[in-house]
Design a protein around this motif. Structure first.
Motif, PDB file in Angstrom:
ATOM      1  N   ASN A 265      41.866  31.095  -9.026  1.00 13.60           N
ATOM      2  CA  ASN A 265      40.938  30.778 -10.106  1.00 13.60           C
ATOM      3  C   ASN A 265      39.811  29.860  -9.625  1.00 13.60           C
ATOM      4  O   ASN A 265      39.628  28.752 -10.129  1.00 13.60           O
ATOM      5  N   THR A 266      39.068  30.368  -8.664  1.00 16.01           N
ATOM      6  CA  THR A 266      37.975  29.622  -8.063  1.00 16.01           C
ATOM      7  C   THR A 266      36.993  30.596  -7.439  1.00 16.01           C
ATOM      8  O   THR A 266      37.235  31.811  -7.403  1.00 16.01           O
ATOM      9  N   PHE A 267      35.880  30.073  -6.930  1.00 15.41           N
ATOM     10  CA  PHE A 267      34.897  30.896  -6.236  1.00 15.41           C
ATOM     11  C   PHE A 267      33.946  29.957  -5.503  1.00 15.41           C
ATOM     12  O   PHE A 267      34.000  28.733  -5.685  1.00 15.41           O
ATOM     13  N   LEU A 268      33.068  30.517  -4.685  1.00 23.17           N
ATOM     14  CA  LEU A 268      32.011  29.753  -4.033  1.00 23.17           C
ATOM     15  C   LEU A 268      30.682  30.339  -4.501  1.00 23.17           C
ATOM     16  O   LEU A 268      30.165  31.275  -3.909  1.00 23.17           O
ATOM     17  N   PRO A 269      30.114  29.787  -5.584  1.00 23.73           N
ATOM     18  CA  PRO A 269      28.930  30.394  -6.198  1.00 23.73           C
ATOM     19  C   PRO A 269      27.650  30.107  -5.438  1.00 23.73           C
ATOM     20  O   PRO A 269      27.506  29.064  -4.798  1.00 23.73           O
ATOM     21  N   THR A 270      26.699  31.040  -5.551  1.00 25.82           N
ATOM     22  CA  THR A 270      25.432  30.925  -4.824  1.00 25.82           C
ATOM     23  C   THR A 270      24.241  31.251  -5.710  1.00 25.82           C
ATOM     24  O   THR A 270      23.292  31.908  -5.279  1.00 25.82           O
ATOM     25  N   GLY A 271      24.274  30.795  -6.956  1.00 24.06           N
ATOM     26  CA  GLY A 271      23.159  31.038  -7.851  1.00 24.06           C
ATOM     27  C   GLY A 271      23.185  32.441  -8.425  1.00 24.06           C
ATOM     28  O   GLY A 271      24.231  33.068  -8.531  1.00 24.06           O
ATOM     29  N   GLY A 272      22.023  32.926  -8.805  1.00 18.21           N
ATOM     30  CA  GLY A 272      21.921  34.265  -9.368  1.00 18.21           C
ATOM     31  C   GLY A 272      22.167  34.338 -10.858  1.00 18.21           C
ATOM     32  O   GLY A 272      22.002  35.397 -11.465  1.00 18.21           O
ATOM     33  N   GLY A 273      22.617  33.237 -11.455  1.00 20.84           N
ATOM     34  CA  GLY A 273      22.858  33.223 -12.893  1.00 20.84           C
ATOM     35  C   GLY A 273      24.039  34.046 -13.347  1.00 20.84           C
ATOM     36  O   GLY A 273      24.170  34.349 -14.534  1.00 20.84           O
ATOM     37  N   GLN A 274      24.915  34.416 -12.416  1.00 22.69           N
ATOM     38  CA  GLN A 274      26.051  35.273 -12.751  1.00 22.69           C
ATOM     39  C   GLN A 274      27.278  34.445 -13.139  1.00 22.69           C
ATOM     40  O   GLN A 274      28.302  34.472 -12.465  1.00 22.69           O
ATOM     41  N   ALA A 275      27.169  33.725 -14.236  1.00 24.43           N
ATOM     42  CA  ALA A 275      28.282  32.921 -14.727  1.00 24.43           C
ATOM     43  C   ALA A 275      28.881  33.592 -15.956  1.00 24.43           C
ATOM     44  O   ALA A 275      28.175  34.214 -16.753  1.00 24.43           O
ATOM     45  N   SER A 276      30.190  33.452 -16.122  1.00 27.36           N
ATOM     46  CA  SER A 276      30.857  34.025 -17.278  1.00 27.36           C
ATOM     47  C   SER A 276      30.461  33.271 -18.543  1.00 27.36           C
ATOM     48  O   SER A 276      30.073  32.096 -18.507  1.00 27.36           O
ATOM     49  N   ALA A 277      30.573  33.950 -19.671  1.00 28.27           N
ATOM     50  CA  ALA A 277      30.302  33.294 -20.949  1.00 28.27           C
ATOM     51  C   ALA A 277      31.261  32.131 -21.155  1.00 28.27           C
ATOM     52  O   ALA A 277      30.894  31.102 -21.743  1.00 28.27           O
ATOM     53  N   GLY A 278      32.485  32.299 -20.657  1.00 32.25           N
ATOM     54  CA  GLY A 278      33.469  31.231 -20.771  1.00 32.25           C
ATOM     55  C   GLY A 278      33.036  29.983 -20.031  1.00 32.25           C
ATOM     56  O   GLY A 278      33.221  28.863 -20.528  1.00 32.25           O
ATOM     57  N   PHE A 279      32.454  30.161 -18.846  1.00 30.82           N
ATOM     58  CA  PHE A 279      31.993  28.993 -18.097  1.00 30.82           C
ATOM     59  C   PHE A 279      30.811  28.322 -18.782  1.00 30.82           C
ATOM     60  O   PHE A 279      30.751  27.086 -18.866  1.00 30.82           O
ATOM     61  N   ILE A 280      29.858  29.096 -19.274  1.00 31.22           N
ATOM     62  CA  ILE A 280      28.694  28.513 -19.929  1.00 31.22           C
ATOM     63  C   ILE A 280      29.129  27.689 -21.139  1.00 31.22           C
ATOM     64  O   ILE A 280      28.622  26.575 -21.374  1.00 31.22           O
ATOM     65  N   ALA A 281      30.083  28.201 -21.897  1.00 29.82           N
ATOM     66  CA  ALA A 281      30.591  27.460 -23.051  1.00 29.82           C
ATOM     67  C   ALA A 281      31.294  26.182 -22.619  1.00 29.82           C
ATOM     68  O   ALA A 281      31.133  25.122 -23.237  1.00 29.82           O
ATOM     69  N   TRP A 282      32.073  26.267 -21.540  1.00 30.96           N
ATOM     70  CA  TRP A 282      32.785  25.088 -21.036  1.00 30.96           C
ATOM     71  C   TRP A 282      31.802  24.038 -20.539  1.00 30.96           C
ATOM     72  O   TRP A 282      31.958  22.839 -20.808  1.00 30.96           O
ATOM     73  N   ARG A 283      30.768  24.451 -19.837  1.00 33.66           N
ATOM     74  CA  ARG A 283      29.780  23.511 -19.318  1.00 33.66           C
ATOM     75  C   ARG A 283      29.093  22.761 -20.453  1.00 33.66           C
ATOM     76  O   ARG A 283      28.888  21.547 -20.375  1.00 33.66           O
ATOM     77  N   GLU A 284      28.751  23.466 -21.499  1.00 32.54           N
ATOM     78  CA  GLU A 284      28.103  22.817 -22.633  1.00 32.54           C
ATOM     79  C   GLU A 284      29.061  21.872 -23.350  1.00 32.54           C
ATOM     80  O   GLU A 284      28.673  20.771 -23.760  1.00 32.54           O
TER      81      GLU A 284
END
Length: 305
Positions: free
Chosen positions: A147-166
């Motif tokens: 349950n992890t990753f190494l992100p590199t931009g691109g705006g490819q985030a899950s809706a779940g992550f965007i909600a969690w970040r907010e």
């Protein structure tokens, strides 16, 4: 800025956490220093496995896996990241950056375990650990990622992550134990919930926990994108055993397992799995399967007898 040290009274009588305390002083930057707490269980001359937690947990998350790994012959090293667990906590959210977190953890690794090691990482433990694998692949005997990753931009985030970040940024109520409860598939006891609340006696102590989701480089302009892209060259070419065991009930990162496995050379042909009845904090839901995955990968690598 104030550096908040832990209150031992808040960590009394932790369930299934009989482990001794170990400490290392870390240069935090801007003239500040802090203490990083870590677990060091098993024989000192045994093959080491690094256990990296994420947001907003701490080494308590590994209490179920450590006895299994020690019994198999490992030396288990589990740090509390700066801002989490028993480690010191700068109270300024802006002080926490991706590059500083990498540096703090690298200081710890170089001092405590300079030799080759196996790695298990989850959540931000992967954003840090996978970055370290990509930058210095020869220092890792094998990797198990959950349950992890190494992100590199691109705006490819899950809706779940965007909600969690907010939520982490704006919610007036940021109860860590309750967050852990909601992100697992198995019920946490009141004592376990209290253990996840223990590092955070007040709002100031949660600065790192609130800051972490904001630091994930999912947009192109986020710090860390360039460094992660560079690290992916080494990570993709990593040819030692690399296993993914992801919780399928994780709305934030559960779907990233197959993608991660498809991009790393050493992942080819391994028994990757999406674990059922398993949430984001897979160490709580399926500790036996995760520990066994580490054991099998270390044996496949010839790192563990």
């Amino acid at each position: 800025m104030k550096i908040i040290s832990y209150d031992p009274a808040r960590f009394a009588d932790l369930p299934d956490y009989p482990f001794a305390e170990n400490w290392l002083e870390i240069e935090l930057g801007d003239g500040h220093h802090g203490r990083m707490h870590y677990l060091d269980e098993g024989p000192r001359n045994a093959p080491p496995v690094l256990l990296f937690h994420g947001e907003p947990s701490w080494s308590f998350l590994y209490r179920k896996m450590i006895p299994i790994l020690v019994e198999a012959g490992f030396r288990c090293l589990a740090p509390d990241l700066i801002g989490f667990g028993k480690s010191d906590k700068p109270d300024d959210p802006s002080f926490y950056t991706y590059v500083r977190h990498v540096d703090w953890l690298q200081q710890w690794r170089n001092a405590v375990c300079p030799q080759d090691a196996a790695l298990f990482c989850q959540d931000w433990g992967g954003l840090l650990g996978l970055r370290m694998v990509g930058e210095e692949p020869d220092r890792f005997a094998c990797v198990v990622a959950s349950n992890t990753f190494l992100p590199t931009g691109g705006g490819q985030a899950s809706a779940g992550f965007i909600a969690w970040r907010e939520f982490a940024k704006t919610s007036p109520e940021f109860e860590i134990g309750a967050i852990l409860q909601r992100a697992t598939q198995t019920e946490r006891s009141p004592a376990e919930i209290a253990a996840y609340d223990a590092p955070f006696p007040n709002e100031a102590s949660k600065a790192g926990a609130r800051a972490f989701p904001q630091l994930v480089p999912v947009e192109d302009d986020k710090p860390g994108v360039a460094e992660n892209k560079a690290a992916w060259a080494g990570l993709a070419a990593f040819d030692r055993p690399f296993l993914t065991l992801f919780g399928e009930n994780d709305p934030v990162l559960g779907s990233a397992g197959p993608l991660l496995a498809s991009r790393v050379k050493g992942a080819a042909g391994l028994p990757h799995a999406m674990l059922s009845h398993c949430g984001h904090f897979s160490q709580e839901d399926r500790p036996e399967e995760l520990a066994q995955g580490v054991i099998e990968m270390a044996r496949k690598a010839g790192f563990l007898p």
